[in-house]
Every structure is written in structure tokens, then in C-alpha cells.
Enzyme design. Structure first.
Site, PDB file in Angstrom:
ATOM      1  N   CYS A 133       0.816  -1.210   0.000  1.00 31.05           N
ATOM      2  CA  CYS A 133       0.000   0.000   0.000  1.00 31.05           C
ATOM      3  C   CYS A 133       0.858   1.272   0.000  1.00 31.05           C
ATOM      4  O   CYS A 133       1.471   1.577  -1.015  1.00 31.05           O
ATOM      5  CB  CYS A 133      -0.975  -0.083   1.170  1.00 31.05           C
ATOM      6  N   HIS A 170      -3.305  -5.535   1.466  1.00 28.62           N
ATOM      7  CA  HIS A 170      -2.603  -5.790   2.733  1.00 28.62           C
ATOM      8  C   HIS A 170      -2.481  -7.288   3.036  1.00 28.62           C
ATOM      9  O   HIS A 170      -3.272  -7.828   3.806  1.00 28.62           O
ATOM     10  CB  HIS A 170      -3.332  -5.088   3.881  1.00 28.62           C
ATOM     11  N   GLU A 206      -0.599  -8.635   4.969  1.00 25.25           N
ATOM     12  CA  GLU A 206      -0.257  -8.849   6.388  1.00 25.25           C
ATOM     13  C   GLU A 206      -1.500  -8.950   7.266  1.00 25.25           C
ATOM     14  O   GLU A 206      -1.386  -9.289   8.445  1.00 25.25           O
ATOM     15  CB  GLU A 206       0.669  -7.729   6.883  1.00 25.25           C
TER      16      GLU A 206
HETATM   17  N1  GLN Z   1      -3.102   5.675  -0.288  1.00 24.63           N
HETATM   18  C1  GLN Z   1      -2.473   5.849   1.002  1.00 24.63           C
HETATM   19  C2  GLN Z   1      -1.270   6.768   0.879  1.00 24.63           C
HETATM   20  O1  GLN Z   1      -0.735   6.945  -0.185  1.00 24.63           O
HETATM   21  C3  GLN Z   1      -1.970   4.510   1.520  1.00 24.63           C
HETATM   22  C4  GLN Z   1      -3.037   3.806   2.259  1.00 24.63           C
HETATM   23  C5  GLN Z   1      -2.551   2.611   3.031  1.00 24.63           C
HETATM   24  O2  GLN Z   1      -1.343   2.375   3.152  1.00 24.63           O
HETATM   25  N2  GLN Z   1      -3.462   1.866   3.615  1.00 24.63           N
HETATM   26  O3  GLN Z   1      -0.852   7.301   1.857  1.00 24.63           O
END
Ligand code: GLN
Length: 201
Positions: free
Chosen positions: A85, A177, A179
């Protein structure tokens, strides 16, 4: 080989990554011989075979990487990186937000909040290339997507909006995610590619 795995612990969901790697190692028969620990300084990165960059707020993590003197050490890290992410956003070479100082470790362009406010989080069963068994149950939270990749990047999964899982050399990056939940197949595959193999019991 005993594994030493560092998790970037500046902001975001750090403990979930530590727990997921510990579970993956236990399932691979590594037990107490391997270590998973927090990385906050360049010295913590020394001797890691693998390094995870968690989800969180990519603008904040980017600022803290610079502040803690970790930008160049991460760029020259020669183990594998497991990025989820916000971590995926940071590994890119092009990001649609000028506040991010991307690490440029994977040739890809990332759209930071690709699903918009309407769809902050959702779950989907994804076919991930090369993953044996059931589809992977993926949890997306304010997820980015990858909109283009360079040569040498292997796309592992897509949704309608774009690419959500990929690998490049030793590194892997996911919009979702892995994890969260207790499916450690993606962690185990990543570790095996680094030569951290299943131990005989
Ligand atoms: N889109 C978010 C960002 O760029 C990331 C979201 C996440 O890590 N759950 O900060």
C-alpha cells in the site's frame, strides 16, 4: 539460512507486518532461529535479508524516511523489499503527488488514492499469478494502483482500475494488505525467492 527481516517502523501498520512474517517463518519451520525486528535507522538495515515497508500514510512515511537519513540506505539495500500500500507508493519512480520523494526502486507509475473517497476500503478474491491454491483474499484500504510499469516488472494481479500486485527482481509490491488475515502464502513465496527455504522438521 536463518532469516533477518526488518520492518520499517516510522509510521503505519508495523506490528501486523512483524506478526505476519513471524507466522510465515513458523510455518516454514524456522521457529526461533530467525528474527523480525523494527527498522528506524540506517544501522538497523545492516544485515537484513529482507525489508518490509508497511501501509500507512505515504506522505508521512516519505518525510520520515528523509528525516531519519534512510533514503539512500534503502535505495542501496541489496536484499528483497516487501512493500504494501503506502510502501508500494514509495517504491515507485513516478507518483501523482509532489509531496512524496519516491525511492525509484521499481520502474512503475503509481496513482496514490486510485479508488477515491467513495470506495475507501473493500475486499476482493484475487487470482495472483504463480500462487498455488485458492484466490488470495485481498483487503484494500485507501489503496493505490499502478498505472504503468517498465520492462522487467512482472505483473501478478490486476483489478479494473489497474495493477495491484507485482514483482521486480527481489522486490514485491502490493496495493492491498497481505499482512492482514492469516494467509501467509505471499510472504512465504517472497522469502523462498530470497533463498530462505522451508526447513525440514
Ligand atoms: N493511499 C495511502 C497513501 O498513499 C496509503 C493507504 C494505506 O497504506 N493503507 O498514503
Amino acid at each position: 539460512m536463518d532469516a533477518k527481516i526488518g520492518v520499517l517502523a516510522l509510521q503505519g501498520n508495523v506490528s501486523e507486518h512483524i506478526d505476519a512474517f513471524l507466522l510465515a517463518l513458523e510455518r516454514m519451520g524456522h521457529g526461533s532461529s530467525s528474527e523480525v525486528f523494527e527498522v528506524r535507522s540506517p544501522a538497523d538495515l545492516t544485515d537484513c535479508h529482507a525489508f518490509a515497508i508497511p501501509g500507512g500514510e505515504s506522505t508521512t512515511i516519505s518525510r520520515l524516511i528523509d528525516k531519519n537519513g534512510l533514503y539512500e540506505p534503502i535505495r542501496s539495500f541489496n536484499g528483497g523489499i516487501f512493500a504494501t500500500c503506502a510502501g508500494m507508493v514509495l517504491l515507485a519512480n513516478t507518483v501523482d503527488d509532489p509531496r512524496i520523494h519516491p525511492l525509484g526502486l521499481i520502474e512503475m507509475a503509481v496513482d496514490r488514492n486510485a479508488f477515491g473517497r467513495q470506495r475507501e476500503s473493500f475486499e476482493a478474491d484475487l487470482a495472483v499469478e504463480g500462487l498455488q491454491g485458492d484466490p488470495f483474499h485481498a483487503v484494500f484500504i485507501r489503496a493505490p494502483v499502478v498505472t504503468s510499469v517498465g520492462t522487467g516488472v512482472r505483473v501478478l494481479a490486476r483489478v479494473d482500475q489497474g495493477i495491484v500486485a507485482l514483482e521486480h527482481g527481489k522486490h514485491v509490491a502490493f496495493s492491498f494488505h497481505p499482512e492482514l488475515g492469516d494467509d501467509t502464502r505471499l510472504h512465504e513465496r517472497f522469502l523462498q525467492k530470497l533463498g530462505i527455504t522451508r526447513q525440514k522438521k
